[in-house]
Write an enzyme that holds these catalytic residues in place. Structure first.
Site, PDB file in Angstrom:
ATOM      1  N   GLU A 220      95.991 -32.687  39.739  1.00 21.55           N
ATOM      2  CA  GLU A 220      95.162 -32.661  38.529  1.00 21.55           C
ATOM      3  C   GLU A 220      95.605 -31.503  37.649  1.00 21.55           C
ATOM      4  OE1 GLU A 220      91.196 -32.341  40.445  1.00 21.55           O
ATOM      5  OE2 GLU A 220      90.662 -33.847  38.983  1.00 21.55           O
TER       6      GLU A 220
ATOM      7  N   CYS B  33      87.319 -34.848  35.600  1.00 20.29           N
ATOM      8  CA  CYS B  33      87.920 -35.569  36.730  1.00 20.29           C
ATOM      9  C   CYS B  33      88.507 -36.904  36.273  1.00 20.29           C
ATOM     10  CB  CYS B  33      86.875 -35.799  37.812  1.00 20.29           C
ATOM     11  SG  CYS B  33      85.385 -36.570  37.168  1.00 20.29           S
TER      12      CYS B  33
ATOM     13  N   SER C 211      82.501 -43.257  31.575  1.00 20.91           N
ATOM     14  CA  SER C 211      81.235 -42.810  32.162  1.00 20.91           C
ATOM     15  C   SER C 211      80.026 -43.424  31.461  1.00 20.91           C
ATOM     16  CB  SER C 211      81.125 -41.295  32.061  1.00 20.91           C
ATOM     17  OG  SER C 211      82.272 -40.705  32.594  1.00 20.91           O
TER      18      SER C 211
ATOM     19  N   TRP D 224      81.803 -26.769  37.965  1.00 24.15           N
ATOM     20  CA  TRP D 224      81.513 -26.062  36.712  1.00 24.15           C
ATOM     21  C   TRP D 224      81.841 -26.901  35.477  1.00 24.15           C
ATOM     22  CZ3 TRP D 224      86.035 -26.358  34.284  1.00 24.15           C
ATOM     23  CH2 TRP D 224      87.195 -26.432  35.069  1.00 24.15           C
ATOM     24  N   ASN D 225      82.557 -28.015  35.619  1.00 21.46           N
ATOM     25  CA  ASN D 225      83.072 -28.660  34.397  1.00 21.46           C
ATOM     26  C   ASN D 225      82.022 -29.450  33.623  1.00 21.46           C
ATOM     27  OD1 ASN D 225      83.111 -30.711  36.329  1.00 21.46           O
ATOM     28  ND2 ASN D 225      84.918 -31.689  35.446  1.00 21.46           N
TER      29      ASN D 225
ATOM     30  N   GLU E 269      77.731 -42.972  41.958  1.00 22.95           N
ATOM     31  CA  GLU E 269      76.570 -42.383  41.286  1.00 22.95           C
ATOM     32  C   GLU E 269      76.268 -43.211  40.044  1.00 22.95           C
ATOM     33  OE1 GLU E 269      77.695 -38.185  40.812  1.00 22.95           O
ATOM     34  OE2 GLU E 269      76.605 -37.768  42.663  1.00 22.95           O
TER      35      GLU E 269
ATOM     36  N   LYS F 232      73.161 -26.422  44.807  1.00 21.31           N
ATOM     37  CA  LYS F 232      74.004 -25.231  44.682  1.00 21.31           C
ATOM     38  C   LYS F 232      75.028 -25.490  43.583  1.00 21.31           C
ATOM     39  CE  LYS F 232      77.839 -23.872  45.897  1.00 21.31           C
ATOM     40  NZ  LYS F 232      78.166 -23.200  44.631  1.00 21.31           N
ATOM     41  N   PRO F 233      74.764 -24.984  42.372  1.00 19.16           N
ATOM     42  CA  PRO F 233      75.732 -25.191  41.291  1.00 19.16           C
ATOM     43  C   PRO F 233      76.920 -24.249  41.454  1.00 19.16           C
ATOM     44  CG  PRO F 233      73.899 -23.851  40.519  1.00 19.16           C
ATOM     45  CD  PRO F 233      73.597 -24.191  41.967  1.00 19.16           C
ATOM     46  N   ALA F 234      77.969 -24.500  40.679  1.00 20.49           N
ATOM     47  CA  ALA F 234      79.147 -23.623  40.709  1.00 20.49           C
ATOM     48  C   ALA F 234      78.772 -22.237  40.189  1.00 20.49           C
ATOM     49  CB  ALA F 234      80.259 -24.218  39.854  1.00 20.49           C
TER      50      ALA F 234
ATOM     51  N   GLY G 168      83.290 -32.254  43.311  1.00 15.05           N
ATOM     52  CA  GLY G 168      84.232 -31.136  43.221  1.00 15.05           C
ATOM     53  C   GLY G 168      85.617 -31.598  43.633  1.00 15.05           C
TER      54      GLY G 168
ATOM     55  N   GLU H 141      82.175 -37.109  45.258  1.00 14.53           N
ATOM     56  CA  GLU H 141      82.810 -37.401  43.960  1.00 14.53           C
ATOM     57  C   GLU H 141      83.918 -36.368  43.794  1.00 14.53           C
ATOM     58  OE1 GLU H 141      82.237 -39.879  42.016  1.00 14.53           O
ATOM     59  OE2 GLU H 141      80.366 -40.653  42.840  1.00 14.53           O
TER      60      GLU H 141
HETATM   61  P1  NAD Z   1      85.552 -26.998  43.702  1.00 19.87           P
HETATM   62  O1  NAD Z   1      85.768 -28.017  44.742  1.00 19.87           O
HETATM   63  O2  NAD Z   1      86.342 -25.744  43.769  1.00 19.87           O
HETATM   64  O3  NAD Z   1      84.028 -26.527  43.686  1.00 19.87           O
HETATM   65  C1  NAD Z   1      82.983 -27.461  43.549  1.00 19.87           C
HETATM   66  C2  NAD Z   1      81.718 -26.866  44.127  1.00 19.87           C
HETATM   67  O4  NAD Z   1      81.909 -26.665  45.516  1.00 19.87           O
HETATM   68  C3  NAD Z   1      81.325 -25.511  43.541  1.00 19.87           C
HETATM   69  O5  NAD Z   1      79.921 -25.430  43.472  1.00 19.87           O
HETATM   70  C4  NAD Z   1      81.855 -24.543  44.594  1.00 19.87           C
HETATM   71  O6  NAD Z   1      81.166 -23.309  44.609  1.00 19.87           O
HETATM   72  C5  NAD Z   1      81.585 -25.325  45.853  1.00 19.87           C
HETATM   73  N1  NAD Z   1      82.404 -24.943  47.012  1.00 19.87           N
HETATM   74  C6  NAD Z   1      83.649 -24.436  47.033  1.00 19.87           C
HETATM   75  N2  NAD Z   1      84.046 -24.241  48.324  1.00 19.87           N
HETATM   76  C7  NAD Z   1      83.017 -24.640  49.100  1.00 19.87           C
HETATM   77  C8  NAD Z   1      82.807 -24.697  50.514  1.00 19.87           C
HETATM   78  N3  NAD Z   1      83.736 -24.306  51.373  1.00 19.87           N
HETATM   79  N4  NAD Z   1      81.635 -25.163  50.959  1.00 19.87           N
HETATM   80  C9  NAD Z   1      80.677 -25.579  50.108  1.00 19.87           C
HETATM   81  N5  NAD Z   1      80.814 -25.552  48.763  1.00 19.87           N
HETATM   82  C10 NAD Z   1      81.976 -25.091  48.269  1.00 19.87           C
HETATM   83  O7  NAD Z   1      85.740 -27.736  42.317  1.00 19.87           O
HETATM   84  P2  NAD Z   1      85.624 -27.150  40.844  1.00 19.87           P
HETATM   85  O8  NAD Z   1      86.837 -26.347  40.564  1.00 19.87           O
HETATM   86  O9  NAD Z   1      84.293 -26.497  40.657  1.00 19.87           O
HETATM   87  O10 NAD Z   1      85.599 -28.490  39.984  1.00 19.87           O
HETATM   88  C11 NAD Z   1      86.744 -29.178  39.645  1.00 19.87           C
HETATM   89  C12 NAD Z   1      86.993 -30.323  40.584  1.00 19.87           C
HETATM   90  O11 NAD Z   1      85.862 -31.185  40.604  1.00 19.87           O
HETATM   91  C13 NAD Z   1      88.152 -31.196  40.149  1.00 19.87           C
HETATM   92  O12 NAD Z   1      88.915 -31.559  41.264  1.00 19.87           O
HETATM   93  C14 NAD Z   1      87.469 -32.416  39.548  1.00 19.87           C
HETATM   94  O13 NAD Z   1      88.250 -33.584  39.544  1.00 19.87           O
HETATM   95  C15 NAD Z   1      86.284 -32.536  40.421  1.00 19.87           C
HETATM   96  N6  NAD Z   1      85.244 -33.318  39.768  1.00 19.87           N
HETATM   97  C16 NAD Z   1      85.011 -34.581  40.207  1.00 19.87           C
HETATM   98  C17 NAD Z   1      84.063 -35.353  39.574  1.00 19.87           C
HETATM   99  C18 NAD Z   1      83.765 -36.762  40.030  1.00 19.87           C
HETATM  100  O14 NAD Z   1      82.727 -37.278  39.624  1.00 19.87           O
HETATM  101  N7  NAD Z   1      84.598 -37.393  40.823  1.00 19.87           N
HETATM  102  C19 NAD Z   1      83.345 -34.840  38.489  1.00 19.87           C
HETATM  103  C20 NAD Z   1      83.618 -33.547  38.077  1.00 19.87           C
HETATM  104  C21 NAD Z   1      84.575 -32.788  38.726  1.00 19.87           C
END
Ligand code: NAD
Length: 495
Positions: free
Chosen positions: A398, A301, A458, A167-168, A475, A191-193, A245, A267
């Site tokens: 984090e 992130c 970035s 979602w960020n 990426e 599949k977005p958040a 995520g 990522e």
């Molecule tokens: P999250 O891992 O909770 O969720 C990310 C996505 O995964 C969402 O779409 C969520 O619905 C989905 N998801 C959750 N559980 C799942 C499962 N069991 N199976 C399949 N999909 C599932 O992360 P968040 O809270 O949405 O985002 C924050 C995190 O993302 C932080 O840790 C951040 O560092 C990371 N992030 C990393 C990058 C990068 O490029 N490295 C960029 C942005 C965010």
């Protein structure tokens, strides 16, 4: 006692929320979820439900994979120039609609409009960059060392790709995957958040307008991502999972993908160190720290998560950072004066506060912030802590919020050891007036990306990604981003 609540003033949005696309986008059609269920989308500034989106079932996900499979042969055989021009139109439309898209991102995510505008520009740039790369995918040709045959290497689309985003950065995390996947000739299911689905659906409508054929990009939202994703990964036509995520969910998905040996790009989370040496330019280091820490209100992130400052410059830096952080205007993202918007959820605020309290219990001093405001909205104030222990939870987790933890160091060796004391390795920041030291420290830090005398790393033209538990793959970048969505095919022949 709680701090006063950031004042919320009504702001006119440059769009009518009721005219946004309704439904999941599958095979070029807008559909309701077969469950008939919905997910509420909440404005984090007001805690009000602003829209609902369909809650997809496993059956809906299977339909999306089916649509992607049906569109795949024509898309992979579309001339690279034609694919390139469609991607270029996506860039143009996103750029033309930047104000609307930025306001939508601000509304559902809460980030300040200026951050949302920067995100739209960054997100659109992945289409421009990959439009340029789409026509430059080449193979290899050589002679085997034995001389007995020729080696021809072709690069072909990997297959159907499942893309999962956080979602960020509701726009950029999606376009960073969709643009190279389409350039490579793949079709996708995104599949977005669930917290920020409106941007993903608005962009799906834009892709269609730009000429992306039905079924090439499919988008669905679900409150049950585990089983829904597992069903898609079990389909043998799905050959790529590209996930952005948390590290925790990334680990779960790697295990799930292993069942069908699906190629994974991950990522994941970060814990970026921000090092300031005595010989750094103080003002430049403060400017850089504000960007590295406060872009997206710390919900990034790559956000500076641990700030290590050499003894000689420590006090001046801490004082300067506290002044700048305290001066930031906190408020709803869509309000033009806002510099720090709300966090995404109440749970996120609670987590940040728990980390601050833990650091204070272990001896940290609060220079500014640290108090949750009263009233509606998931606000957390910009906060600066000093003397943060290396045992504090926030030194290892984090923070994902507007909290800057500072710790003093004496030597270069100590700074490097502190920087590397983490399971993560996504981004790191170094401020020094000595270029030799900068390069030496950059070489010693275990991180996929280093910003040297800069607060931002970035760039669509550079490979983005982490080492250690921050991820697998890259990426963006010259060929890295597209390579994730291609497979080599080697032909041995004699002529
Ligand atoms: P999250 O891992 O909770 O969720 C990310 C996505 O995964 C969402 O779409 C969520 O619905 C989905 N998801 C959750 N559980 C799942 C499962 N069991 N199976 C399949 N999909 C599932 O992360 P968040 O809270 O949405 O985002 C924050 C995190 O993302 C932080 O840790 C951040 O560092 C990371 N992030 C990393 C990058 C990068 O490029 N490295 C960029 C942005 C965010």
């Amino acid at each position: 006692m709680n701090a006063p609540h950031p004042s919320i003033q009504p702001t006119a949005l440059p769009f009518d929320i009721n005219t946004l696309p309704q439904g999941m986008y599958i095979g070029g059609q807008w559909r309701a979820a077969s469950s008939g269920q919905h997910i509420d989308v909440v404005d984090p500034s007001t805690e009000q439900v602003i829209a609902t989106v369909p809650d997809a079932t496993i059956g809906d996900a299977n339909a999306a994979v089916e649509a992607a499979a049906a569109a795949a042969p024509a898309w992979r055989n579309t001339a690279p120039r034609q694919r390139s021009e469609i991607l270029r139109r996506c860039f143009t439309l996103m750029t033309e609609r930047a104000d609307m898209l930025a306001a939508l991102i601000s509304l559902e995510n809460g980030k300040a409009l200026r951050d949302a505008r920067a995100e739209v520009a960054y997100a659109a740039e992945f289409f421009r960059w990959n439009a340029e790369e789409a026509v430059r995918i080449t193979g290899e040709f050589g002679t085997a060392p034995s001389g007995s045959n020729r080696i021809i290497v072709d690069y072909v689309p990997i297959g159907i790709c499942v893309l999962i985003t956080p979602w960020n950065f509701p726009a950029a995390m999606a376009t960073r995957k969709i643009a190279p996947a389409l350039a490579a000739g793949c079709t996708v299911v995104l599949k977005p958040a669930s917290e920020t689905p409106l941007t993903a659906y608005a962009l799906a409508a834009l892709y269609e307008e730009a000429g992306v054929p039905a079924g090439v990009v499919n988008v669905l939202t679900t409150s049950d991502p585990g089983p829904v994703t597992a069903a898609m990964l079990a389909d043998p036509r799905v050959r790529k999972l590209s996930f952005t995520g948390s590290t925790q969910v990334g680990r779960t998905l790697l295990a799930e993908a292993a069942k069908s040996v699906v190629s994974c790009a991950m990522e994941l989370g970060g814990n970026a160190p921000f090092l300031v040496f005595d010989d750094a330019n103080l003002e430049a280091a403060l400017d850089g720290a504000m960007i590295a820490k406060m872009r997206n209100a710390g919900e990034a992130c790559t956000a500076a998560n641990r700030i290590y400052v050499q003894a000689g410059i420590h006090d001046a830096f801490a004082k300067g950072l506290a002044q700048r952080m305290a001066a930031l205007k906190v408020g709803p993202g869509v309000q033009t004066t806002t510099e720090c918007g709300p966090m995404i959820t109440h749970k996120a605020v609670q987590k940040i506060h728990r980390l601050v309290q833990d650091a204070v219990e272990r001896g940290a001093q609060v220079l500014s912030g640290g108090v949750i405001p009263d009233g509606k909205g998931y606000f957390y104030p910009p906060t600066v802590l000093t003397n943060v222990s290396t045992d504090a939870l926030m030194a290892h987790e984090e923070i994902f919020g507007p909290v800057a933890p500072i710790r003093r160091f004496d030597t270069e060796e100590e700074a490097i050891a502190l920087a590397n004391d983490t399971e993560y390795g996504l981004a790191a920041y170094i401020y020094t007036g000595d270029t030799g030291r900068g390069m030496r420290v950059a070489a010693a830090i275990e991180s996929g990306m280093i910003a040297l005398n800069r607060g931002l790393v970035s760039d669509p033209a550079a490979p983005f990604g982490g080492v250690k538990q921050s991820g697998l793959g890259r990426e963006g970048g010259q060929h890295h981003g597209i390579a994730e969505f291609m497979e080599s095919k080697y032909i041995a022949t004699t002529f």
